[in-house]
Design an enzyme around this catalytic site. Structure first.
Site, mmCIF file in Angstrom:
data_model
loop_
_atom_site.group_PDB
_atom_site.id
_atom_site.type_symbol
_atom_site.label_atom_id
_atom_site.label_comp_id
_atom_site.label_asym_id
_atom_site.label_seq_id
_atom_site.Cartn_x
_atom_site.Cartn_y
_atom_site.Cartn_z
ATOM 1 N N SER A 38 80.254 -25.172 -53.643
ATOM 2 C CA SER A 38 80.436 -24.004 -52.818
ATOM 3 C C SER A 38 80.556 -22.888 -53.904
ATOM 4 C CB SER A 38 81.675 -24.335 -52.124
ATOM 5 O OG SER A 38 81.667 -23.196 -50.771
ATOM 6 N N ASP A 152 77.805 -27.180 -47.202
ATOM 7 C CA ASP A 152 78.708 -26.983 -48.366
ATOM 8 C C ASP A 152 79.072 -28.254 -49.013
ATOM 9 O OD1 ASP A 152 81.756 -26.339 -49.399
ATOM 10 O OD2 ASP A 152 81.010 -24.410 -48.741
#
Length: 322
Positions: A38, A152
């Site tokens: 991320s 993510d």
């Protein structure tokens, strides 16, 4: 020393990763490998491409109004934020950089939503790897890459230590963005419903976008609907007890999702650290910044640098043996 860096997920708290890297460079250490999930993938990819200074100059110039424009709320996409404007800025800084040509080996970790597995992105355009790794569930829409639907990296691997196992480094440093607030002491038998703990939760779940700036900038029915997902409506009070300031925070939809992700990621990180213990673990408190407070870059960078300085000061220099 030759240092390998594992940069964890955590939204705007990921600016602390910049401070970590700045401190390592200031001390003359060489970064020889980076893995990230991320926001850790975003900062790590820029650092590996030697473009972090350019990104830092841009990020520290952002005001809250500018951040709101860049996040680009939407009701029609698979995430409430398109965030393509932020990604366009990152792409402009990176240019045509590809992972296999970077001066520092780099791995961006993402999650294959169909296969239910972590994916290590170690080839191809850096910007595409970053885009796949930052697709926060329900917030930024997933990214299709090489026929896979990717989201993510923090969903399954918020602190991706495994990609660094083969890196030839003197020191492995992991940076978690889910640390406890050091100002809050926990009872010996674990956290309980104390005022300190509730106050901490209340502070960390206050609405990010319920501001005059946001209302002025995004004064449309669609934007208001999106912003309401991020709002915290307050707390439930006990009307029958004048001595009770509040009971349980009443969380907005986004805050429930965000807190649930935090809890799951903390559990996953404990397993990761047990399997792949780093030489140094730097823990940035969750209360350092909320996930979308991208206008606080300078402050959060300083936090990362201070924590890294303190961690490195405790190291006993390794000695070589004949």
């Amino acid at each position: 020393m030759r240092v390998a860096l594992c940069l964890g997920s955590g939204g705007a708290r990921g600016y602390a990763h910049i401070g970590v890297i700045n401190e390592l460079r200031d001390r003359g250490h060489e970064i020889v490998g980076i893995s990230g999930s991320s926001m850790g993938a975003l900062v790590g990819g820029l650092a590996a491409a030697d473009k972090l200074d350019d990104y830092t100059s841009w990020a520290t110039s952002l005001t809250q109004r500018a951040v709101l424009r860049l996040l680009d709320p939407s009701l029609t996409s698979a995430g409430v934020l398109r965030a393509e404007k932020i990604l366009d800025a990152v792409r402009e800084i990176l240019g045509e950089a590809v992972i296999e040509d970077l001066p520092i080996p780099f791995t961006a970790v993402s999650t294959d939503l169909v296969a239910g597995k972590s994916v290590w992105l170690q080839r191809g355009p850096v910007d595409a790897a970053i885009r796949a790794s930052i697709a926060i569930p329900g917030v930024i829409k997933p990214h299709v890459l090489d026929g896979r639907l990717l989201a993510d990296g923090g969903i399954l691997d918020p602190l991706p230590m495994a990609p660094l196992a083969a890196v030839n480094a003197d020191l492995i440093i992991a940076v978690s963005l889910s640390g406890d607030d050091p100002r809050v002491s926990q009872p010996a038998n674990g956290p309980g419903p104390t005022n300190d703990l509730l106050n901490r939760m209340w502070r960390s779940t206050t609405a990010l976008l319920d501001t005059g700036t946001a209302r002025t900038l995004l004064d449309t029915p669609a934007a208001k609907t999106v912003l309401s997902r991020f709002a915290n409506d307050g707390v439930e009070t006990d009307d029958h007890d004048d001595h009770t300031e509040f009971s349980v925070p009443k969380l907005g939809g986004f805050e429930v999702l965000n807190r649930a992700i935090d809890i799951a990621q903390s559990a996953l990180m404990r397993h990761t650290l047990a399997a792949y213990p780093p030489d140094v673990l730097i823990e940035v408190p969750r209360t350092a910044a909320r996930s979308l407070e991208f206008h606080r870059a300078e402050e959060v960078i300083d936090i990362g640098q201070e924590l890294t300085s303190a961690a490195l000061d405790t190291l006993v220099p390794k000695t070589s043996h004949p």
